[in-house]
Design a protein around this motif. Structure first.
Motif, PDB file in Angstrom:
ATOM      1  N   VAL A 143     -25.562  27.975  -5.380  1.00 13.56           N
ATOM      2  CA  VAL A 143     -25.486  29.169  -6.218  1.00 13.56           C
ATOM      3  C   VAL A 143     -25.074  28.796  -7.645  1.00 13.56           C
ATOM      4  O   VAL A 143     -25.572  29.368  -8.618  1.00 13.56           O
ATOM      5  CB  VAL A 143     -24.500  30.189  -5.615  1.00 13.56           C
ATOM      6  N   ALA A 144     -24.168  27.832  -7.764  1.00 13.55           N
ATOM      7  CA  ALA A 144     -23.743  27.408  -9.097  1.00 13.55           C
ATOM      8  C   ALA A 144     -24.908  26.859  -9.912  1.00 13.55           C
ATOM      9  O   ALA A 144     -24.963  27.014 -11.137  1.00 13.55           O
ATOM     10  CB  ALA A 144     -22.643  26.352  -8.972  1.00 13.55           C
ATOM     11  N   ARG A 145     -25.865  26.232  -9.248  1.00 14.30           N
ATOM     12  CA  ARG A 145     -27.006  25.643  -9.954  1.00 14.30           C
ATOM     13  C   ARG A 145     -28.156  26.631 -10.132  1.00 14.30           C
ATOM     14  O   ARG A 145     -28.810  26.655 -11.158  1.00 14.30           O
ATOM     15  CB  ARG A 145     -27.514  24.415  -9.201  1.00 14.30           C
ATOM     16  N   ALA A 149     -24.219  33.574   3.601  1.00 11.86           N
ATOM     17  CA  ALA A 149     -23.140  33.355   2.637  1.00 11.86           C
ATOM     18  C   ALA A 149     -23.358  34.177   1.363  1.00 11.86           C
ATOM     19  O   ALA A 149     -22.396  34.671   0.760  1.00 11.86           O
ATOM     20  CB  ALA A 149     -23.048  31.868   2.299  1.00 11.86           C
ATOM     21  N   LEU A 150     -24.597  34.325   0.946  1.00 13.39           N
ATOM     22  CA  LEU A 150     -24.902  35.023  -0.306  1.00 13.39           C
ATOM     23  C   LEU A 150     -24.828  36.535  -0.183  1.00 13.39           C
ATOM     24  O   LEU A 150     -24.579  37.221  -1.185  1.00 13.39           O
ATOM     25  CB  LEU A 150     -26.300  34.636  -0.790  1.00 13.39           C
ATOM     26  N   TYR A 151     -25.063  37.070   1.007  1.00  6.79           N
ATOM     27  CA  TYR A 151     -25.111  38.515   1.166  1.00  6.79           C
ATOM     28  C   TYR A 151     -23.834  39.169   0.663  1.00  6.79           C
ATOM     29  O   TYR A 151     -23.860  40.057  -0.203  1.00  6.79           O
ATOM     30  CB  TYR A 151     -25.359  38.862   2.638  1.00  6.79           C
ATOM     31  N   ARG A 159     -29.494  35.424 -12.914  1.00  4.81           N
ATOM     32  CA  ARG A 159     -29.460  33.986 -12.848  1.00  4.81           C
ATOM     33  C   ARG A 159     -28.070  33.474 -12.505  1.00  4.81           C
ATOM     34  O   ARG A 159     -27.902  32.438 -11.880  1.00  4.81           O
ATOM     35  CB  ARG A 159     -29.896  33.381 -14.184  1.00  4.81           C
ATOM     36  N   ARG A 160     -27.056  34.198 -12.929  1.00  3.00           N
ATOM     37  CA  ARG A 160     -25.673  33.799 -12.684  1.00  3.00           C
ATOM     38  C   ARG A 160     -25.009  34.855 -11.811  1.00  3.00           C
ATOM     39  O   ARG A 160     -25.080  36.046 -12.090  1.00  3.00           O
ATOM     40  CB  ARG A 160     -24.902  33.647 -14.000  1.00  3.00           C
ATOM     41  N   LEU A 161     -24.388  34.395 -10.732  1.00  2.51           N
ATOM     42  CA  LEU A 161     -23.686  35.292  -9.822  1.00  2.51           C
ATOM     43  C   LEU A 161     -22.189  35.045  -9.958  1.00  2.51           C
ATOM     44  O   LEU A 161     -21.733  33.898  -9.955  1.00  2.51           O
ATOM     45  CB  LEU A 161     -24.106  35.047  -8.371  1.00  2.51           C
ATOM     46  N   SER A 162     -21.417  36.132 -10.085  1.00  3.80           N
ATOM     47  CA  SER A 162     -19.969  35.983 -10.214  1.00  3.80           C
ATOM     48  C   SER A 162     -19.339  35.674  -8.872  1.00  3.80           C
ATOM     49  O   SER A 162     -19.937  35.868  -7.840  1.00  3.80           O
ATOM     50  CB  SER A 162     -19.379  37.251 -10.788  1.00  3.80           C
TER      51      SER A 162
END
Length: 480
Positions: free
Chosen positions: A345-347, A400-402, A477-480
């Motif tokens: 996710v960071a990338r 994990a992303l949900y 593009r960026r998730l907190s």
């Protein structure tokens, strides 16, 4: 019986002047054991389904209810369980939940008939709904800094371990047939574990509660339960019984019940109440998008687990142990992917969901080609392993992303309501997946045969994952 605040003199770990006592390693192990029990139990039953069908003469539709009944009770009571813990003490509700889970597991293991087992599974889901919300709330209230980060990371790994351990442990226990118990040991094994968790909790889990607890939403809880039952019962039983009038009327009642549920929740929020699922949260586009992304993830996942258990044991003739071990490649890669998800996710940000949906879909394509091209009766676990491993890689990141996507769009002050909404949608989708995907598969088997019906279900799930990939393109593009 009426709940009352803690007044009895039982051994409660001491509280500090500023709040509850810190969570010790034994306390953390104990609450995570409770979380593992509820996760493992959802999956352990899948391996036991063919044995249950033979022993109790259960219809395929009843098998669906054995799985879905647990998820429905879990989904409907999850938020209420969290609020009871906030009001009356999380330690107390955890103890009650663990005790109830042990008793309902005993009822499942001693079930004399299929519908007794369905009822016991519903009660078991209700016990999980009392127990599980206290785990993360206790971790949040009794840990700080790096200790909290490690505890939450361990909590997150429980779900992946539940898939793996549930399938393997279920296979081992059913195959061992200890003292002639067969599938019953898959439930009875929970009893001594629950007793151990209860004793450890009495000693090591500190008490905590919310400073300003909210009231429970009894009306919303009843309406949500009625809506899910009106949807799932006819989908599971209607097909098998030739769609009698009661099934059509019940299914037709689902939309009005859903409308009534939404109306009650809106009224509760507008009048300053505590709605089960606050409608205002859905006004945030990020929350709506995250919840929609969860539909193909969880509906497909639970449907796949139900169908694969039947295909492996009845279609390919695997024993319970072999069927459980066959899923190991998926469980291992799912755990590994969930651990790598933060870096991904960071990338990639929101594109990580797109990528994992495509990887998951490619795994289903590989599985479909495997079952269609290789000799069906002699198809072994090694031939299925590549497709299953790809599925696990995709699922690990999806799961994990949900929560991250949904909660990122929720104000921090409403994180509790947001997590309750996300968890309720997840559990509801798990129940719907068994009823819809499972019913589709069972309806196709008589005409197509098990192999082709399985391939069709894999294709339907691929369509859902393609929709997931397309919807995820709208993520930032960026998730907190």
């Amino acid at each position: 019986m009426t709940l009352k605040p803690d007044t009895e003199k039982i051994a409660v770990p001491a509280t500090t002047a500023t709040g509850p006592a810190p969570l010790t390693p034994l306390g953390l192990f104990t609450v995570l054991l409770g979380a593992a029990l509820s996760s493992i139990d959802f999956f352990i039953v899948n391996v036991a389904l063919p044995s249950i069908e033979r022993d109790l003469h259960a219809s395929p539709a009843t098998l669906e209810m054995i799985v879905a009944g647990y998820a429905v009770a879990y989904a409907v009571l999850l938020v209420l369980g969290g609020r009871l813990g906030d009001s009356y003490g999380r330690r107390r509700l955890f103890l009650w939940g663990v005790a109830a889970f042990g008793l309902t597991s005993l009822a499942c293991g001693l079930a004399p008939g299929a519908w007794w087992l369905v009822g016991a599974r519903v009660a078991q889901g209700a016990a999980s709904a009392l127990m599980l919300p206290q785990v993360l709330a206790t971790i949040h209230a009794t840990t700080r800094g790096e200790g909290r980060a490690k505890a939450v990371a361990l909590y997150g790994s429980v779900s992946g371990l539940g898939v793996l351990l549930g399938q393997v442990l279920g296979g081992v226990l059913v195959a061992a047939d200890l003292a002639g118990t067969g599938w019953r040991m898959a439930f009875l094994v929970n009893v001594p574990v629950a007793v151990a968790a209860l004793l450890c909790a009495l000693r090591a889990v500190p008490d905590s509660r919310a400073g300003q607890p909210r009231r429970g939403d009894i009306g919303g809880t009843l309406l949500l339960g009625a809506t899910l039952i009106a949807l799932l019962l006819p989908l599971s039983e209607g097909r098998a019984t030739g769609w009698p009038l009661w099934s059509l009327l019940t299914l037709a009642a689902a939309p009005p019940l859903a409308w009534a549920f939404i109306a009650v929740e809106r009224r509760a929020e507008h009048t300053g109440g505590s709605p089960l699922l606050p409608p205002s949260l859905l006004c945030a586009p990020g929350v709506r998008r995250g919840l929609v992304l969860g539909l193909p993830i969880f509906i497909g996942f639970s449907g796949w687990m139900f169908v694969s258990a039947i295909v492996l044991q009845q279609g390919l003739g695997y024993g319970a142990l072999k069927a459980g071990l066959a899923i190991v490649p998926m469980g291992v890669t799912q755990i590994a992917a969930s651990m790598l998800a933060p870096r991904l996710v960071a990338r990639l940000g929101g594109r990580a969901m797109t990528l994992c949906a495509l990887v998951h879909g490619s795994g289903l394509v590989v599985l479909a080609l495997t079952v269609l091209w290789l000799p069906w009766p002699s198809l072994g676990p090694l031939a299925l392993a590549p497709g299953l491993a790809l599925c696990g890689l995709g699922q690990g990141v999806e799961l994990a992303l949900y929560y991250r996507i949904v909660l990122a769009a929720v104000p921090s002050a409403r994180a509790g309501a947001g997590s309750g909404l996300a968890a309720t949608v997840q559990q509801s989708c798990l129940a719907v997946g068994v009823a819809t995907v499972g019913s589709l598969f069972l309806a196709l088997v008589p005409g197509l045969g098990m192999r082709d019906a399985f391939a069709v279900v894999l294709g339907v799930q691929c369509v859902g994952l393609l929709g997931l990939a397309l919807l995820s393109l709208g993520l930032p593009r960026r998730l907190s």
